[in-house]
Design an enzyme around this catalytic site. Structure first.
Site, PDB file in Angstrom:
ATOM      1  CG  ASP A 129      -1.934   1.053   1.223  1.00 17.04           C
ATOM      2  OD1 ASP A 129      -2.014   1.771   0.210  1.00 17.04           O
ATOM      3  OD2 ASP A 129      -2.678   1.187   2.214  1.00 17.04           O
ATOM      4  CG  ASP A 155      -2.760   3.792  -3.589  1.00 20.71           C
ATOM      5  OD1 ASP A 155      -3.777   3.116  -3.790  1.00 20.71           O
ATOM      6  OD2 ASP A 155      -2.639   4.582  -2.636  1.00 20.71           O
ATOM      7  CD  GLU A 156      -5.198  -0.686  -1.131  1.00 20.22           C
ATOM      8  OE1 GLU A 156      -5.478  -1.821  -0.701  1.00 20.22           O
ATOM      9  OE2 GLU A 156      -5.981   0.274  -1.109  1.00 20.22           O
TER      10      GLU A 156
END
Lengths: 364, 416
Positions: free
Chosen positions: B19, B111-112
């Site tokens: 993350d 973004d993960e």
């Protein structure tokens, strides 16, 4: 208002009217039907904003004049389910009392003034038309009407009458149904009918009086009047897309082609319903292929003249056409895999013409 | 409370959750050294903070705050427009790094990501923790951004691990330690448990994630629907959700929206909407899909939305064919004088663009030309970026103005 009448007679009349009563409408008043008694006749009127139907029933015995607005579906159900021979309707102070056998009900009534003002029969154009022919033409072409309201004009049936023949055309831009009959009408006109307008007419009578102007069309039978808003045109130029001089032609049995198509549809992609037909000198090979389900192939005898061709179709659409052909044999006329395909019944009769056009599906 | 371990073994399988920390702000800092270490927020064009750097978070700035409020309260904070092109480029590179370590990478969001690292200890001659550290370091040195990493037996647990210590954390939860991490974790902090489920849990006396994990299978099946049962399995270290490394390609709908500086200009708003259509159609064509329906929406500065759904007579993903519909739809929902801040297009009822049904009244030659035109357009966009070519409808200036401003325009004619 007060009347007593035969249950079956009333149920039939209500059935005609209630068929256009919308089950859900932005104007709840259309859920109601108008009952009017005048001089021994009961008139039942229903509307949906675009169509109005009025059905009259002759009353026997004593009746009291008056009018009332009641829930159309509810009254129809009560009458249909009634187990006695006669039904009595009577207005009380705020309700409509229904009585049939030992069953009694009181329906809420609304003031008849709440019902929108009904249009009058248009008078500009007037002619008589054989009702059976009207239905015959309607039954052949109505399936091809578009259900998509992005092009409202295609939700109409294009009805042309004139001194030489009458035609009906329906299309949804993928298929087109055309039917003509040798019915001569002294006036020449084009009407874009909402399919509902014809569909609600009760079958059985011989002639129908047609009234029309720029915006409305009216049908008058002995006891039934239907007034419907016509759909705004112009209708697409269908004559341009009816192909002429097709280089290839197959003659095939309707029944065996329909059977083969139904079998192929089991294996076709359930969404696209895509099948392909290969036309060769002596046979048609019908294939279905879908990544999820597998594939199938069936060969069918036919007589074919022309270049060998493979054309993709929506199998469901082709079956629809076959279901509206009454003859034993039919012809399929083609030119290229990308251009329109014409299907016609093979018939000796000379009272008119029927033809169906379908656009192919691009194959991989 | 039960302090027994939930599992007696540590690693039957291992899932890593990455993350990125304050991703959008970190991308800005990574590309501009002057911004490093400074409080910074992104989202100027929307008027709302979409992301804040950790330096800004320390000051008390949260996501969703009004930019004006930030300006007033913290005049020193740097406020930037969001640059989604940049963030998606960083995202692509982040995912590429992860794929270097393991082929099974699920891009969960921009973004993960989840990475299946089961069995990689042997390949890298190191522990799972060491592997996590290496991944973190590679991202830090190559991209200049910081990520938090969680490693555990299931996706739900890995996600709990990565949230455990942020930013820059690396938390490993082996089987025998699961209970220690769940003990103090409120049940609503578990991935997949929303406020309603949490409220229901509280009514059943379940307050922490451990409370939930310790309940019997019978109890869970009796009181909860299937998704919660699956979460319960995952909390107990039994993987239900697999890491899905397949790129997404079966869409139910495709939507593109854009927020811009509030304006009343009809031309600007319409061109933004056209740009949305252009982008959505480009994506649809990439997956060989074509919509049967189209939803257009406009949002005013007061967050009032107006939308219209258009049914297409033939599915198509060619903006030029859709242009008249778009104009019609726009005219139906646009109100002169109102201040708009967002436009969007949603393509729905997607069908395969292949094997398309040919129609009777359309000119087949025109369709053929359209097909060739867009094949060329797509090739250009893929090679040189989606900005390289687009429909003139998406220009914010009128043709006349373009001439005066000497904006170069290409006049492309199709060769027959």
């Amino acid at each position: 208002m007060r009347c007593a009448l035969n249950r079956d007679l009333l149920a039939e009349a209500l059935g005609t009217v209630v068929s256009i009563v919308p089950s859900r409408s932005t104007y709840p008043v259309f859920h109601n039907i108008l009952l009017e008694i005048e001089q021994g006749r009961l008139a039942i009127t229903g509307a949906d904003g675009d169509n109005v139907v009025r059905q009259e029933v002759k009353l026997e015995g004593k009746s009291e004049d008056g009018s009332v607005l009641v829930d159309g579906r509810r009254l129809t159900e009560l009458v249909r389910m009634s187990n006695a021979e006669t039904v009595t309707l009577k207005t009380t102070e705020s309700k409509v009392a229904f009585e049939s056998g030992r069953m009694k009900a009181e329906l809420v009534q609304l003031a008849p003034e709440q019902f929108p003002e009904l249009p009058k029969l248009p008078q500009e154009i007037q002619f008589e038309f054989p009702l059976t022919t009207l239905f015959e033409m309607y039954d052949i072409c109505s399936f091809a009407v578009s259900r998509d309201d992005s092009r409202p004009v295609m939700t109409a049936i294009n009805w042309e009458v004139g001194k030489s023949e009458s035609r009906m055309v329906a299309t949804d831009a993928v298929r087109l149904a055309f039917v003509s009959r040798k019915v001569k009408v002294p006036v020449k006109t084009k009407l874009l009918l909402a399919p509902k307008a014809v569909n609600i007419l009760p079958r059985g009578e011989e002639k129908v009086q047609v009234y029309a102007d720029q915006k409305m069309v009216g049908f008058r039978l002995e006891n039934t009047t239907v007034i419907s808003r016509t759909i705004e045109g112009p209708y697409p130029d269908y004559e341009r897309v009816i192909p002429k001089n097709m280089p290839a032609k197959a003659v095939v049995s309707r029944e065996s082609l329909a059977g083969a198509l139904r079998r192929a549809m089991v294996m076709a992609n359930p969404v696209s319903k895509q099948i392909s037909i290969e036309f060769t000198a002596k046979s048609m090979i019908i294939r279905a292929k879908s990544e999820e389900t597998g594939d199938s192939e069936e060969e069918l005898d036919c007589s074919y003249k022309g270049e060998e061709l493979t054309v993709g179709f929506n199998g469901g659409f082709l079956l629809d056409i076959l279901n509206h052909i009454g003859t034993e044999e039919l012809t399929i006329e083609l030119s290229t895999p990308m251009s329109p395909v014409m299907v016609k019944p093979v018939s000796e009769e000379q009272n008119g013409e029927e033809l169906f056009i379908m656009m192919p599906v691009r194959l991989d | 409370m039960n302090t027994q371990p939930l599992l007696v073994f540590d690693w039957q399988n291992a899932i890593l959750h990455v993350d990125a920390d304050a991703f959008f702000a970190a991308c800005e800092q990574a590309t501009n050294p002057h911004l490093v270490g400074k409080p910074l927020v992104v989202g100027k064009e929307r008027g709302i903070v979409t992301a804040a750097s950790y330096e800004a978070k320390v000051l008390g700035i949260k996501r969703g705050m009004r930019i004006q409020e930030v300006k007033r309260l913290y005049p020193a904070v740097i406020i930037l427009n969001s640059d989604y092109e940049k963030y998606s480029l960083f995202s692509i590179r982040l995912m590429d790094i992860l794929r270097r370590f393991s082929p099974t990478v699920e891009e969960y969001s921009i973004d993960e990501a989840f990475v299946d690292i089961t069995g990689l200890r042997r390949a890298y001659h190191c522990s799972y923790e060491e592997l996590g550290f290496r991944i973190q370091e590679t991202i830090r040195t190559e991209l200049g951004i910081s990520v938090s990493i969680g490693i555990s037996l299931t996706k739900v647990l890995a996600k709990i691990a990565s949230q455990h210590r942020k930013p820059g954390g690396l938390t490993v939860i082996p089987g025998r330690q699961i209970h220690l991490y769940l003990e103090k974790l409120p049940v609503d902090a578990v991935w997949g448990i929303g406020t309603n489920t949490a409220a229901w849990c509280n009514k059943l006396g379940i307050r922490t994630a451990l409370d939930l994990a310790c309940r019997s299978e019978m109890f869970i099946q009796k009181h909860f629907p299937k998704p919660c049962y699956e979460i319960w399995q995952e909390l107990n270290g039994r993987p239900v959700y697999l890491v899905n490394s397949e790129p997404k390609n079966n869409y139910r709908s495709i939507s593109k929206a854009a927020t811009f500086s509030p304006t009343t200009s009809r031309l600007v708003i319409f061109s933004r909407l056209s740009a949305n259509l252009e982008a959505a159609c480009f994506k649809a064509r990439r997956y060989q899909l074509a919509p049967q329906r189209l939803i257009l929406f406009l949002r005013t500065q007061e967050f009032q939305e107006s939308a219209v759904e258009l049914k297409l007579s033939a599915p198509t993903a060619y903006p030029l064919l859709l242009a008249p519909f778009i104009q019609q739809g726009f005219d139906a929902i646009y109100q002169t004088g109102r201040v708009y801040r967002q436009t969007g297009v949603i393509l729905t009822h997607l069908v395969s663009a292949r094997n398309s049904q040919i129609t009777l009244f359309d000119d087949p030659l025109r369709l053929e030309k359209m097909e060739r035109l867009y094949r060329a357009v797509d090739l250009l966009k893929r090679r040189m970026g989606s900005e390289i070519i687009g429909s003139g409808m998406a220009l914010t200036v009128s043709a006349g103005m373009a001439k005066r401003l000497k904006i170069p325009c290409l006049d492309i004619r199709l060769r027959d």
